[in-house]
Write a protein that holds these residues in place. Structure first.
Motif, PDB file in Angstrom:
ATOM      1  N   GLN A   3      29.383  -2.203  91.526  1.00  0.00           N
ATOM      2  CA  GLN A   3      30.073  -2.260  90.247  1.00  0.00           C
ATOM      3  C   GLN A   3      29.430  -3.368  89.333  1.00  0.00           C
ATOM      4  O   GLN A   3      29.640  -4.578  89.717  1.00  0.00           O
ATOM      5  CB  GLN A   3      31.590  -2.525  90.519  1.00  0.00           C
ATOM      6  N   THR A   4      28.695  -3.121  88.392  1.00  0.00           N
ATOM      7  CA  THR A   4      28.090  -3.884  87.607  1.00  0.00           C
ATOM      8  C   THR A   4      28.968  -4.115  86.291  1.00  0.00           C
ATOM      9  O   THR A   4      29.272  -3.020  85.526  1.00  0.00           O
ATOM     10  CB  THR A   4      26.517  -3.507  87.178  1.00  0.00           C
ATOM     11  N   PRO A   5      29.228  -5.301  85.797  1.00  0.00           N
ATOM     12  CA  PRO A   5      29.819  -5.467  84.373  1.00  0.00           C
ATOM     13  C   PRO A   5      28.957  -5.399  83.283  1.00  0.00           C
ATOM     14  O   PRO A   5      27.715  -5.896  83.480  1.00  0.00           O
ATOM     15  CB  PRO A   5      30.604  -6.827  84.568  1.00  0.00           C
ATOM     16  N   CYS A  49      25.517   8.511  87.748  1.00  0.00           N
ATOM     17  CA  CYS A  49      26.512   7.544  87.873  1.00  0.00           C
ATOM     18  C   CYS A  49      28.145   8.110  88.123  1.00  0.00           C
ATOM     19  O   CYS A  49      28.404   8.785  87.246  1.00  0.00           O
ATOM     20  CB  CYS A  49      26.550   6.633  86.910  1.00  0.00           C
ATOM     21  N   PHE A  51      30.491   6.581  87.692  1.00  0.00           N
ATOM     22  CA  PHE A  51      31.501   5.844  86.769  1.00  0.00           C
ATOM     23  C   PHE A  51      31.340   6.967  85.393  1.00  0.00           C
ATOM     24  O   PHE A  51      32.211   6.971  84.753  1.00  0.00           O
ATOM     25  CB  PHE A  51      30.986   4.500  86.405  1.00  0.00           C
ATOM     26  N   CYS A 121      24.947  -1.793  82.425  1.00  0.00           N
ATOM     27  CA  CYS A 121      25.529  -0.850  83.314  1.00  0.00           C
ATOM     28  C   CYS A 121      25.779   0.564  82.686  1.00  0.00           C
ATOM     29  O   CYS A 121      25.468   0.701  81.383  1.00  0.00           O
ATOM     30  CB  CYS A 121      26.795  -1.165  84.086  1.00  0.00           C
ATOM     31  N   GLN A 139      34.890  -1.618  77.947  1.00  0.00           N
ATOM     32  CA  GLN A 139      34.926  -0.756  78.693  1.00  0.00           C
ATOM     33  C   GLN A 139      35.644   0.456  77.963  1.00  0.00           C
ATOM     34  O   GLN A 139      36.198   0.174  76.792  1.00  0.00           O
ATOM     35  CB  GLN A 139      36.040  -1.122  79.922  1.00  0.00           C
ATOM     36  N   ARG A 144      38.807   3.814  86.838  1.00  0.00           N
ATOM     37  CA  ARG A 144      37.667   3.781  87.440  1.00  0.00           C
ATOM     38  C   ARG A 144      37.760   4.718  88.375  1.00  0.00           C
ATOM     39  O   ARG A 144      38.719   5.202  89.008  1.00  0.00           O
ATOM     40  CB  ARG A 144      37.309   2.584  88.398  1.00  0.00           C
ATOM     41  N   SER A 176      32.818  -3.321  80.315  1.00  0.00           N
ATOM     42  CA  SER A 176      32.753  -2.155  81.272  1.00  0.00           C
ATOM     43  C   SER A 176      32.142  -2.392  82.528  1.00  0.00           C
ATOM     44  O   SER A 176      31.776  -3.557  82.887  1.00  0.00           O
ATOM     45  CB  SER A 176      31.762  -0.971  80.400  1.00  0.00           C
ATOM     46  N   ILE A 177      32.635  -1.363  83.519  1.00  0.00           N
ATOM     47  CA  ILE A 177      32.171  -1.679  84.884  1.00  0.00           C
ATOM     48  C   ILE A 177      31.537  -0.318  85.303  1.00  0.00           C
ATOM     49  O   ILE A 177      31.937   0.717  84.903  1.00  0.00           O
ATOM     50  CB  ILE A 177      33.387  -1.963  85.785  1.00  0.00           C
ATOM     51  N   GLY A 178      30.241  -0.543  85.789  1.00  0.00           N
ATOM     52  CA  GLY A 178      29.752   0.884  86.145  1.00  0.00           C
ATOM     53  C   GLY A 178      28.426   0.546  87.111  1.00  0.00           C
ATOM     54  O   GLY A 178      28.207  -0.384  87.715  1.00  0.00           O
ATOM     55  N   CYS A 179      27.802   1.660  87.131  1.00  0.00           N
ATOM     56  CA  CYS A 179      26.274   1.308  87.910  1.00  0.00           C
ATOM     57  C   CYS A 179      25.479   0.531  87.085  1.00  0.00           C
ATOM     58  O   CYS A 179      25.450   0.768  86.030  1.00  0.00           O
ATOM     59  CB  CYS A 179      25.753   2.736  88.235  1.00  0.00           C
TER      60      CYS A 179
END
Length: 184
Positions: A3-5, A49, A51, A121, A139, A144, A176-179
């Protein structure tokens, strides 16, 4: 799942220009060709991904809802396709077709555009006003893949509504949070 911001590029930043091939249009696009008269949404996404897969339907709905209101929309994939062949331009074209993406889905082979936007991300969202100034980054919403919060697009939709209807974009903005982007 990592989880990369987002890095949260400073508000007011002028939109970095680009010239990239669109995997779903068989031509190149620059920022000006993607911009809308009310504003422009630049997204960093990719094909694999979890996300992105979790929110892709909402991304397409946002595009369908807001392009007719003057919002320009573009998605960019900057992942290293040697290590992640599932993000190759050919597979990007397939992904666009499968998900009914009819806005430009661009391939950033050199990763220079991702670096210019300070993208971190997938998904990562950048909303620019009609003067190409960054007014929102962060985001889509609080949903999520691993939580039970429904996807609504509320954070991004509120920001888009603000620029379309000449209101102030709400702060604070959540990253945002994701790969992580798969750097070379």
């Amino acid at each position: 799942m990592a989880q990369t911001p987002s890095n949260m590029l400073p508000l007011g930043t002028k939109a970095p220009d680009f010239l990239l091939p669109a995997t779903n249009f068989n031509t190149n696009f620059n920022f000006d060709e993607c911009r809308g008269n009310k504003g422009t949404l630049v997204m960093f996404i990719c094909n694999h991904c979890p996300f992105v897969l979790h929110v892709i339907d909402e991304i397409v709905m946002i595009s369908n809802d807001y392009r007719v209101q003057g919002l320009g929309i573009v998605a960019i994939s900057s992942n290293d396709i040697i290590k992640y062949p599932q993000d190759s331009p050919e597979k990007m074209a397939d992904f666009a077709l499968e998900n009914k993406i009819d806005f430009p889905y661009l391939f950033d082979e050199t990763q220079e555009v991702a670096k210019a936007y300070n993208a971190a991300c997938t998904p990562d969202f950048y909303l620019f006003d009609n003067r190409d100034q960054l007014v929102y980054r962060g985001q889509l919403d609080d949903s999520r893949p691993a939580n039970a919060i429904p996807v609504s697009g509320s954070d991004l939709r509120n920001a888009i509504d603000a620029i379309i209807y000449n209101r102030k974009v709400v702060e604070p903005q959540k990253p945002s949070i994701g790969c992580n982007i798969k750097w070379k």
